[in-house]
Design an enzyme around this catalytic site. Sequence first.
Site, PDB file in Angstrom:
ATOM      1  N   ALA A 124       2.115  -3.164   0.027  1.00 51.80           N
ATOM      2  CA  ALA A 124       2.548  -3.817   1.264  1.00 51.80           C
ATOM      3  C   ALA A 124       1.898  -3.090   2.444  1.00 51.80           C
ATOM      4  O   ALA A 124       1.376  -3.699   3.369  1.00 51.80           O
ATOM      5  CB  ALA A 124       4.059  -3.775   1.394  1.00 51.80           C
ATOM      6  N   GLU A 125       1.910  -1.776   2.355  1.00 49.03           N
ATOM      7  CA  GLU A 125       1.322  -0.959   3.409  1.00 49.03           C
ATOM      8  C   GLU A 125      -0.157  -1.294   3.590  1.00 49.03           C
ATOM      9  O   GLU A 125      -0.623  -1.520   4.700  1.00 49.03           O
ATOM     10  CB  GLU A 125       1.463   0.513   3.037  1.00 49.03           C
ATOM     11  N   SER A 174       4.643  -4.038  -3.784  1.00 50.02           N
ATOM     12  CA  SER A 174       5.296  -2.736  -3.808  1.00 50.02           C
ATOM     13  C   SER A 174       5.176  -2.148  -2.422  1.00 50.02           C
ATOM     14  O   SER A 174       4.460  -2.659  -1.572  1.00 50.02           O
ATOM     15  CB  SER A 174       4.591  -1.830  -4.805  1.00 50.02           C
ATOM     16  N   LYS A 175       5.884  -1.057  -2.242  1.00 48.94           N
ATOM     17  CA  LYS A 175       5.838  -0.374  -0.961  1.00 48.94           C
ATOM     18  C   LYS A 175       4.379  -0.038  -0.614  1.00 48.94           C
ATOM     19  O   LYS A 175       3.923  -0.235   0.506  1.00 48.94           O
ATOM     20  CB  LYS A 175       6.659   0.900  -1.094  1.00 48.94           C
ATOM     21  N   ARG A 176       3.671   0.453  -1.651  1.00 52.11           N
ATOM     22  CA  ARG A 176       2.312   0.895  -1.396  1.00 52.11           C
ATOM     23  C   ARG A 176       1.369  -0.258  -1.033  1.00 52.11           C
ATOM     24  O   ARG A 176       0.686  -0.221  -0.030  1.00 52.11           O
ATOM     25  CB  ARG A 176       1.755   1.690  -2.570  1.00 52.11           C
TER      26      ARG A 176
END
Length: 495
Positions: free
Chosen positions: A266-267, A262-264
């Site tokens: 991945a960050e 997810s975006k999170r």
Amino acid sequence: MNTNVRVRFAPSPTGYLHIGGLRTALYNFLFARHNNGKFILRIEDTDQSRYVENAENDIIESLEWCGIKIDEGPHAPGDYGPYRQSERKDIYRKYAELLIEKEMAYYAFDTTEELDQMRERLQKSGNPSPKYDSITRQSMKNSLTLPNDDVQKLLDSGTEFVIRLKVPRRETIRFEDLIRGHVSFESKGLDDQVLLKSDGMPTYHLANVVDDHLMNISHVIRGEEWLPSTPKHILLYNAFGWDVPQMAHLPLIMSPAGGKLSKRNAETDGIPINTKDYRELHYEPEALINFLAYLGWSPGDDSEIHSVDELCRLFTLDRVSKGGAVFNHKKLLWYNDHYLREQSNHHLAARVKAIAGEGKMKDADTDFMASVIGLVKERVSKLDEITEMAAFFFEDPDHYDEDAIKKWKDDSPKLVSHYRERIEELPEEQFEAATLKHILEEVIKEQGVGFGKLMMPLRIAVTGQGFGPDLFTSMELIGKTSVISRIDSAIKKIG
Ligand code: GLU
């Protein structure tokens, strides 16, 4: 080879093209090319509330950057346009009405309060997930329960309505997914799907099915998260009496730490999520494509490096895996490394100069820059790392690396000075790597010290760093005057 293959990438312009979307686009593109078919870009922008300005441009630019060529799309005219759903509004309405005529769909006039009341009532009577379905529709306000005249009156007076699909009560919906094999769903778990919303816009399901049909799409290749939508789509194809395209649902992309990427997460994992980020961070598009191709697919041998053209030749859906594919960032860097080294030093020189900030590097002579690149290329995996690693060829070190400086010992100034005296005697044209190395060997012999004793402080003085490309060749490129002045400043500054 199937020459009637038409596939589409159908993103909603709700943000920048993320890496999962790019992989979906890539697999569609590879499949199209492999089969001599067409790759279509369709912008699914019917949900105005989630519309993001510029997202469409980003999608198109990102695909272009990766070498994914669009055969038909908003900017690539074809016979099946328009390719933006917002420009096809009337088509969806017409088809929704067609389903009403065929008695496969109906008008529903229930207000939000009425829908809430229905759900509450059913929940109270022990139904944990109330639906607007074949049972409940019979007691709601719709064109199946109201007399025709009343329906007409409501429509004429402009009362808000939605159009719902008559989902059959008990039906097993089966299909063969080209990746997942046999899939089946029970219709009893489904709501009577809204096809046309009260604002006159179609839902994703209606627009998607109508367009795939009208655009003659042969294969629907999309992410696994759309699998639960497929039975709804199949019911719609059946209701229209249309053939269902072949379905292929791609495995999820997983985070290295587990779970869907997810975006999170991945960050947290330091993985750039949008294609745009890869472009801005100076990744090589060929590397990203090669890497993504293998994220859920492999040609079935141990080959790893393939150009886009080769991937087009090799790609088949039967070699796409069912299980989630873990995003391995190190592997991506490995690919990047490879594609960077494949480029000539002169080509890279021009690229490095283009991304360098204002200063000597930007203005450097391209031949000189190419020699520098020849030296550092093996030690970096991204273009921007060249600018960092090569900086000392253009500017005197303005500080010395903290860890490196620990290797600057009490005897360092003395040893470095000896070396400096020797090289100062060298005529400019003999200031060459081999000679510079030879002199160093002589100095350490004279002084009775090991190689590192002189090499390390010398490297620190000349480059500011404790590691880097071959020091003698570096000094040759930097030139006598600059090398000597750097040694002088180091002795002065570090002491
Ligand atoms: N608009 C959907 C998306 O954003 C399309 C899904 C599909 O390919 O059917 O991915």
